[in-house]
Write a protein that holds these residues in place. Sequence first.
Motif, mmCIF file in Angstrom:
data_model
loop_
_atom_site.group_PDB
_atom_site.id
_atom_site.type_symbol
_atom_site.label_atom_id
_atom_site.label_comp_id
_atom_site.label_asym_id
_atom_site.label_seq_id
_atom_site.Cartn_x
_atom_site.Cartn_y
_atom_site.Cartn_z
ATOM 1 N N VAL A 527 0.848 -1.188 0.000
ATOM 2 C CA VAL A 527 0.000 0.000 0.000
ATOM 3 C C VAL A 527 0.883 1.236 0.000
ATOM 4 O O VAL A 527 1.866 1.307 0.746
ATOM 5 N N VAL A 528 0.549 2.206 -0.850
ATOM 6 C CA VAL A 528 1.368 3.406 -0.888
ATOM 7 C C VAL A 528 0.531 4.622 -0.461
ATOM 8 O O VAL A 528 -0.638 4.724 -0.814
ATOM 9 N N ASP A 529 1.120 5.470 0.353
ATOM 10 C CA ASP A 529 0.473 6.729 0.720
ATOM 11 C C ASP A 529 1.432 7.878 0.429
ATOM 12 O O ASP A 529 2.412 8.082 1.133
ATOM 13 N N PRO A 530 1.159 8.638 -0.644
ATOM 14 C CA PRO A 530 2.077 9.730 -0.989
ATOM 15 C C PRO A 530 1.856 10.965 -0.127
ATOM 16 O O PRO A 530 2.660 11.896 -0.180
ATOM 17 N N HIS A 531 0.783 10.988 0.654
ATOM 18 C CA HIS A 531 0.459 12.221 1.377
ATOM 19 C C HIS A 531 0.962 12.199 2.812
ATOM 20 O O HIS A 531 0.194 12.237 3.760
ATOM 21 N N VAL A 532 2.262 12.083 2.946
ATOM 22 C CA VAL A 532 2.841 12.072 4.285
ATOM 23 C C VAL A 532 3.909 13.152 4.403
ATOM 24 O O VAL A 532 4.387 13.683 3.399
#
Length: 605
Positions: A527-532
């Motif tokens: 899972v990728v979360d670019p909004h960090v």
Amino acid sequence: MALIVQKYGGTSVGSVERIQSVARRVCQTVASGNHVVVVVSAMGKTTDGLVGLAREISSNPSRREMDMLLSTGEQVSIALLSMALQELGQSAISLTGAQVGIVTESEHSRARILEIRTERLERHLNEGTVVVVAGFQGISSGEELEFTTLGRGGSDTSAVALAAALGASQCEIYTDVPGILTTDPRLVPQAQLMDEITCDEMLELASLGAKVLHPRAVEIARNYGVPLVVRSSWTDEPGTRVISEVSPTRSLHNLEITKAVDAIEFDTDQAKVALLRVPDRPGIAARLFGEIARRNVDVDLIIQSIHDGNLNDIAFTVVSGMLPKAEAVAEAIAPVLRSSPQQTQEAEVTVDRRTAKISIAGAGIVGRPGIAAQMFAALFDAGVNIEMISTSEVKVSCVIDREDCDRAISALCLAFDLHCSPVHMPNTASVPPNTNAPLVRGVALDLNQARLALRRIPDVPGMAAKIFGVLAQKNISVDMIIQSQRCRIIDDTPTRDLACTVARADAETACNALRDLAELWDWGEVVVDPHVAKVSIVGAGMVGHPGVAARMFEALAQQGINLQMIATSEIKVSCVVAEEEGVKALQVIHQAFNLAGKETVEVPV
Ligand code: ASP
Ligand code: MG
């Protein structure tokens, strides 16, 4: 007579008037009785302009031709500065990187310096001539004599490398800011100028400092003990000293290709406490580590990562003697931490009394993908299971079984070609606190990271080596790496979760590569979360001082900011939070450590 290397950046030589004012400063330095080598960047935004021209012709220009093009920028500024010096009656000569003999690898657009021939330079200096050297460029070592460049911002690296090769007494970097600030003044107007900072702290603050000083320049300063100063071209203020501990005498051969890892450190007196299944909401880490700090227990590594089901694991290590106190606090807190009344499984405390910490350390870890993977692979080959991983810019630490420590040390010495004996890190409690260094020197915000979560990876040795090996092959640098504590049994197979951060620009490539791997081996999901956002505090003074991490977590908790990941090194604590909370997080942490100055430091926009 002392020898001083001065480097002037693009804005400092951005116009004829500015070049003349640089010439006056150089003359003053000579008048005070010094030999001077000056390194300059291209005027103003010249390099950007040249890149723009190339883009108009080709969307993917050859790297060789780009080097040919970009190296012209510095050739203009060296000639003009030389003329300006001669006008003031100072004997001066301009030299390109090739003329000096700045020999590099043939990797166009990102060449590393192999060697600097100093004969010609020394001859001119002995005649009382100021030598003006083109920064950012060199010449390849092969027969072809290709022009190379060191990568954007590379003039700093040219200057520090010249200072190392010439044994200069100081390298001065002149720029349009007054020095290195405690944080980004555009986000925190109260940011304050630092008098000094160590090279290791500077490298750990890469995301803050890189705009002011090329990390490779800091790497060279650290490795060769070059005294470095960053100061403003417009004033006589002293600026910021970037200091290095006196270093072993290194050969100047393969100047920038020196080992990425220069030390193995270990501590066999550690115990690990893990708090499993704590709710994913703000304030938990603050409460736990606040209570631990009040009992005066110094924690060493801390890691936390998120899992599915909105439950986190937090793990930390302490010296064995402190275990009873630390365990008592964790046991007291666990029952209170139910995420909801419906939650059936309570938070649970596990303790491991027989652990050791083993680390690789070195300035070259930053920006060289694959170093961590190499460590994990070496440990795997030696049959050592990794229980906990925590990374920073200059260090990768693994918690392992104490029994395995000797084997791990020999495997790592072999893998990183270190013949010297490893450094035993005495447990932090017995280290006299470093009273000179502030607990926290600076605070950085990195908005260029994306978070990757790898779920349900079979818990067999060698997985970390495979995963980070694949990313290294794609030339992707991994920033924070965290391995979970909890083992979940799925279809009779124990599994664990891993989390890491990579540059946002690499997130998609990384994610695709890992999904392929996941499919191949039938793992869970990626899972990728670019909004960090990643916020970090750095300070050599935090070693042996309980409560520093707790103060950071408490400041964030008061604002209701949730922590998605925590990773630490001896001199750094980093937290990943949601992107939109990044700036707020930076501000409250800067405040919590009283870093604000009374005056506002003027910086150009
Ligand atoms: N002129 C080059 C650049 O703009 C090198 C430097 O200024 O350091 O990246
Ligand atoms: Mg620069």
